[in-house]
Each structure stands twice: as structure tokens, then as C-alpha cells.
Enzyme design. Structure first.
Site, mmCIF file in Angstrom:
data_model
loop_
_atom_site.group_PDB
_atom_site.id
_atom_site.type_symbol
_atom_site.label_atom_id
_atom_site.label_comp_id
_atom_site.label_asym_id
_atom_site.label_seq_id
_atom_site.Cartn_x
_atom_site.Cartn_y
_atom_site.Cartn_z
ATOM 1 C CB CYS A 199 -0.954 0.012 1.186
ATOM 2 S SG CYS A 199 -2.147 -1.335 1.099
ATOM 3 C CG ASN B 190 -6.973 -0.543 1.542
ATOM 4 O OD1 ASN B 190 -6.264 -0.249 0.581
ATOM 5 N ND2 ASN B 190 -6.484 -0.932 2.708
ATOM 6 C CG HIS C 34 -3.156 3.336 2.305
ATOM 7 N ND1 HIS C 34 -3.714 2.977 1.104
ATOM 8 C CD2 HIS C 34 -3.187 2.223 3.082
ATOM 9 C CE1 HIS C 34 -4.049 1.700 1.144
ATOM 10 N NE2 HIS C 34 -3.746 1.224 2.336
HETATM 11 N N1 ACO Z 1 -18.208 -7.777 9.783
HETATM 12 C C1 ACO Z 1 -18.535 -8.084 11.037
HETATM 13 N N2 ACO Z 1 -17.630 -8.348 11.994
HETATM 14 C C2 ACO Z 1 -16.327 -8.294 11.621
HETATM 15 C C3 ACO Z 1 -15.915 -7.970 10.315
HETATM 16 C C4 ACO Z 1 -16.922 -7.703 9.375
HETATM 17 N N3 ACO Z 1 -16.643 -7.383 8.105
HETATM 18 N N4 ACO Z 1 -14.563 -7.968 10.275
HETATM 19 C C5 ACO Z 1 -14.147 -8.292 11.494
HETATM 20 N N5 ACO Z 1 -15.204 -8.498 12.321
HETATM 21 C C6 ACO Z 1 -15.210 -8.880 13.712
HETATM 22 C C7 ACO Z 1 -13.989 -9.660 14.112
HETATM 23 O O1 ACO Z 1 -14.110 -11.017 13.757
HETATM 24 C C8 ACO Z 1 -13.976 -9.429 15.603
HETATM 25 O O2 ACO Z 1 -14.903 -10.327 16.175
HETATM 26 P P1 ACO Z 1 -14.585 -11.022 17.595
HETATM 27 O O3 ACO Z 1 -14.458 -9.880 18.562
HETATM 28 O O4 ACO Z 1 -15.756 -11.900 17.802
HETATM 29 O O5 ACO Z 1 -13.285 -11.764 17.410
HETATM 30 C C9 ACO Z 1 -14.523 -8.020 15.751
HETATM 31 O O6 ACO Z 1 -15.193 -7.699 14.504
HETATM 32 C C10 ACO Z 1 -13.462 -6.998 15.996
HETATM 33 O O7 ACO Z 1 -12.388 -7.249 15.074
HETATM 34 P P2 ACO Z 1 -11.213 -6.253 14.885
HETATM 35 O O8 ACO Z 1 -10.220 -6.829 13.923
HETATM 36 O O9 ACO Z 1 -10.736 -5.850 16.231
HETATM 37 O O10 ACO Z 1 -11.993 -5.058 14.172
HETATM 38 P P3 ACO Z 1 -11.458 -3.639 13.848
HETATM 39 O O11 ACO Z 1 -12.368 -2.643 14.399
HETATM 40 O O12 ACO Z 1 -10.001 -3.507 14.147
HETATM 41 O O13 ACO Z 1 -11.631 -3.561 12.254
HETATM 42 C C11 ACO Z 1 -10.268 -3.740 10.314
HETATM 43 C C12 ACO Z 1 -10.963 -4.488 11.417
HETATM 44 C C13 ACO Z 1 -11.310 -2.984 9.526
HETATM 45 C C14 ACO Z 1 -9.532 -4.692 9.393
HETATM 46 C C15 ACO Z 1 -9.291 -2.727 10.942
HETATM 47 O O14 ACO Z 1 -8.496 -3.390 11.902
HETATM 48 C C16 ACO Z 1 -8.387 -2.077 9.946
HETATM 49 O O15 ACO Z 1 -8.824 -1.262 9.148
HETATM 50 N N6 ACO Z 1 -7.087 -2.360 9.997
HETATM 51 C C17 ACO Z 1 -6.090 -1.690 9.174
HETATM 52 C C18 ACO Z 1 -6.146 -2.056 7.742
HETATM 53 C C19 ACO Z 1 -5.048 -1.283 7.029
HETATM 54 O O16 ACO Z 1 -4.590 -0.254 7.457
HETATM 55 N N7 ACO Z 1 -4.579 -1.758 5.960
HETATM 56 C C20 ACO Z 1 -3.519 -1.012 5.286
HETATM 57 C C21 ACO Z 1 -2.468 -1.820 4.944
HETATM 58 S S1 ACO Z 1 -3.063 -3.142 3.986
HETATM 59 C C22 ACO Z 1 -1.896 -3.397 2.782
HETATM 60 O O17 ACO Z 1 -0.815 -2.959 2.838
HETATM 61 C C23 ACO Z 1 -2.310 -4.254 1.658
#
Ligand code: ACO
Length: 336
Positions: A115, A287, A257
Site C-alpha cells: 500500500c 482500500n 492511504h
Molecule cells: N463484519 C462483522 N464483523 C467483523 C468484520 C466484518 N466485516 N470484520 C471483522 N469483524 C469482527 C472480528 O471477527 C472481531 O470479532 P470477535 O471480537 O468476535 O473476534 C470483531 O469484529 C473486531 O475485530 P477487529 O479486527 O478488532 O476489528 P477492527 O475494528 O479492528 O476492524 C479492520 C478491522 C477494519 C480490518 C481494521 O483493523 C483495519 O482497518 N485495519 C487496518 C487495515 C489497514 O490499514 N490496511 C492497510 C495496509 S493493507 C496493505 O498494505 C495491503
């Protein structure tokens, strides 16, 4: 143009997203998720997935052609493609893109920084131009993450989309609008497992690991990536503004990003930049990995969110881990 003071100047921009729209409700038909969860936790409303038969090179070539039109040129000295989803591991995809664009035998190579690929590409492009090795080049960032997502993984399926963004950079002077300022880059290979596709490279073969379909999918540890992304993008932004001799107050637009709306807001908050100054494109395309910054620039320019003379701060974080930032004064560009 030769000699000291020679700088890379933004001269054209183009973008391409696939036609196929995939809404959050579409995802919720097969995954345990909901439109409300995805919108609240990521800011994504819908994304585009490439149709079967469309590879990264197809999106990249389409964006590249529009960038050349925008710059009003037919030729470049180099095609540089930033991608984490090349058409195949070998050979590189950039020569395929150049061929699809009809650019004959132009020099072409790939750059892999996930990214952060566009910001890394800016640094390489600037160095090529500043050193006199290129007069004009095409930097494309393109990804088709839909081809590597695990269809059963709601976390990654809800975040990523496909797209390509491209810019033409030409030799110019530092006082021109569009002149690229300093670029800050960094990496931490100890974090490689945080964002990874395990299969397909030499490591597993060298270790004698048997092929496993699950390893061919993209994996991301969302929480630590989130925290690293905020920390690294904030630090890189501060460093690049310092290098450019510009203050936070001078920043008109933050183009980060497009990972997650909460990440964009957290970076703006930590920098002390008004959230309204953050250009947001992920609500409509998700993304798009390496493509997200040039796509956000193209969209922001087309919608009038970027204006000539604006001080635009760019920053990215991605797999590697890698990160970077740059700053420029937005120029007047033709919209192809
Ligand atoms: N729908 C419903 N529930 C979900 C979903 C979804 N789509 N995705 C995750 N959950 C659940 C998880 O399973 C977890 O459930 P649990 O508590 O029962 O285990 C709960 O939601 C919380 O999960 P988290 O991973 O803590 O959720 P978070 O709020 O952190 O959101 C996300 C996840 C969106 C992926 C976030 O962490 C994020 O945006 N991370 C950064 C991504 C990023 O910056 N990428 C850039 C680099 S990528 C690259 O270089 C290719």
C-alpha cells in the site's frame, strides 16, 4: 533541462476502477457481516471488483493511457508500476502494461511496497528525473486485491477493492506548481507477517512447505496494522513537512492511504489537521492498496476537492511493513 534544481513535476493524472460494484449488502449475502458494521468500522460503502479476465495490467494500462492524455504526451522514458498483485510472479507486469499501452520498447519495471507503493514510486521517479536519467515518466499504481482475497474472510473482503491510478512526472523546477517536495520512506521487515500472502515465493519452497490453498490468500492482522498505520503515517508526515520547511497550518489537503476512515481521522487528529481536510475516496472504492493515493488524488481533483495551489500532504502505510510521505503544491492539470 539539466543540472541542480531539476525536480520531478506532476504533469498528468489518470485513473481506472472496474465497472462491477460490490455493495456491503452484496457481501452480507455470503458473509457474517452487515452494511452497518462495515460502514461504521471502516467507512467503506462499496468497492469495485474486476470482472473475470481483467488482470492488474488491464486496469494499469487504462489508467496510464488517461494520465498520458491528461499530460498531453504520447511517450515517456520509463513505465514504473507499483503493485502487490502482479499478473504473475515472473516476469514483471510493467512491460505488459507498456505493451498494452502501445509504448513500444520503453523501459519498464515493477516496484513492490504494497500500500506504500505509490509513495515509494514517487521517490524512485523523482530520483530518475533529478539525476537526468529520465525526462518524463509514467508512474502507475494498480492492484486487484479481489484476486487474492479469501472469499470466507469477512475482515479483508469488507475492506479491499480493485483499481489503478497513474501520474506523469516530468523534469521541471522546484518553484513550479506540481513540483514534488521531499519524500520520506521507511520499513520494518520484522512486521512482514502482519500483511502477507505466504505462498507463491521462494520461502515456502525453500522450506519444503507443501502447497496449501489457504496460503495463497492475502492475510492481515487488522488491529496491529491499524495501530502501526496511524503511528507511521503520522511520523512520516511530520518528518516530510519538516524537510519541506512547511508547517501543519499550511496543509490544505491530507491524502492518506485509504485504509480505513478511522485511520484517516486518527492521523489527521494526531497531526492536528482538521478532519475535513482529509480527502476521502474509500467510501466508494474501499482500500485499493497501492492504487489508493493516486485514485484519491484523481477523484479529489475531478470533484474540486483539490485546487491549484493547495499544499497537499501524501502519506501511506502498507505491507512490509513499509510507509512513506511526501508533499507538493497541487498544479492545474487537464482532466482526460
Ligand atoms: N463484519 C462483522 N464483523 C467483523 C468484520 C466484518 N466485516 N470484520 C471483522 N469483524 C469482527 C472480528 O471477527 C472481531 O470479532 P470477535 O471480537 O468476535 O473476534 C470483531 O469484529 C473486531 O475485530 P477487529 O479486527 O478488532 O476489528 P477492527 O475494528 O479492528 O476492524 C479492520 C478491522 C477494519 C480490518 C481494521 O483493523 C483495519 O482497518 N485495519 C487496518 C487495515 C489497514 O490499514 N490496511 C492497510 C495496509 S493493507 C496493505 O498494505 C495491503
Amino acid at each position: 533541462m539539466t543540472g541542480a534544481g531539476r525536480t520531478a513535476v506532476l504533469a498528468g493524472i489518470g485513473s481506472c476502477v472496474p465497472d462491477r460494484i460490490v455493495t456491503n449488502d452484496d457481501l452480507a449475502r455470503t458473509l457474517d457481516t452487515s452494511d452497518a458494521w462495515i460502514r461504521t468500522r471502516t467507512g467503506v460503502g462499496e468497492r469495485r471488483f474486476a470482472d473475470a479476465g481483467a488482470a492488474t495490467s488491464d486496469l494499469a494500462a487504462a489508467a496510464g493511457i488517461l494520465a498520458l492524455k491528461s499530460a498531453g504526451v504520447a511517450e515517456v522514458d520509463l513505465v514504473l508500476l507499483a503493485t502487490a498483485t502482479p499478473d504473475r510472479p515472473c516476469p514483471a507486469t510493467a512491460p505488459t502494461v507498456a505493451a498494452k499501452m502501445g509504448l513500444d520498447t520503453v523501459a519498464a519495471f515493477d516496484l513492490a511496497a504494497v500500500c506504500s507503493g505509490f509513495v515509494y514510486g514517487l521517490a524512485v521517479a523523482a530520483a530518475m528525473i533529478e539525476s537526468g536519467r529520465a525526462q518524463r515518466l509514467l508512474l502507475i499504481a494498480a492492484d486487484t486485491f479481489s484476486t487474492i482475497l479469501d472469499p470466507d474472510d469477512r475482515t479483508t473482503m469488507s475492506v479491499f477493492g480493485d483499481g489503478a491510478g497513474a501520474v506523469v512526472l516530468r523534469a521541471g523546477t522546484p518553484d513550479e506548481p506540481g513540483a514534488l517536495g521531499p519524500v520520506q520512506l521507511g520499513s520494518d521487515g520484522a512486521l512482514a507477517d502482519m500483511i502477507t500472502v505466504r505462498a507463491g515465493g521462494s520461502e515456502q519452497r525453500a522450506l519444503g512447505v507443501l502447497p496449501d490453498t489457504a496460503d495463497a490468500y492475502f492475510r492481515m492482522a487488522g488491529k496491529p496494522v491499524f495501530m502501526q498505520a496511524v503511528e507511521r503515517m503520522t511520523a512520516a508526515s511530520l518528518a516530510v513537512l519538516r524537510d519541506a520547511g512547511r508547517s501543519i497550518a499550511e496543509v490544505d489537503r491530507l491524502v492518506g492511504h485509504q485504509a480505513n476512515i478511522r485511520i484517516l481521522h486518527a492521523v489527521a487528529d494526531q497531526l492536528g489537521i482538521d478532519r475535513d481536510k482529509a480527502v476521502v475516496h474509500l467510501d466508494r472504492v474501499g482500500n485499493t492498496a497501492g492504487a489508493s493515493i493516486p485514485l484519491a488524488l484523481a477523484d479529489g481533483w475531478a470533484r474540486g476537492e483539490l485546487r491549484p495551489g493547495d499544499c497537499v500532504l501524501l502519506t501511506a502505510f502498507g505491507g512490509g511493513a513499509t510507509w512513506g510521505a511526501s508533499v507538493l503544491t497541487w498544479p492545474e492539470l487537464a482532466t482526460p
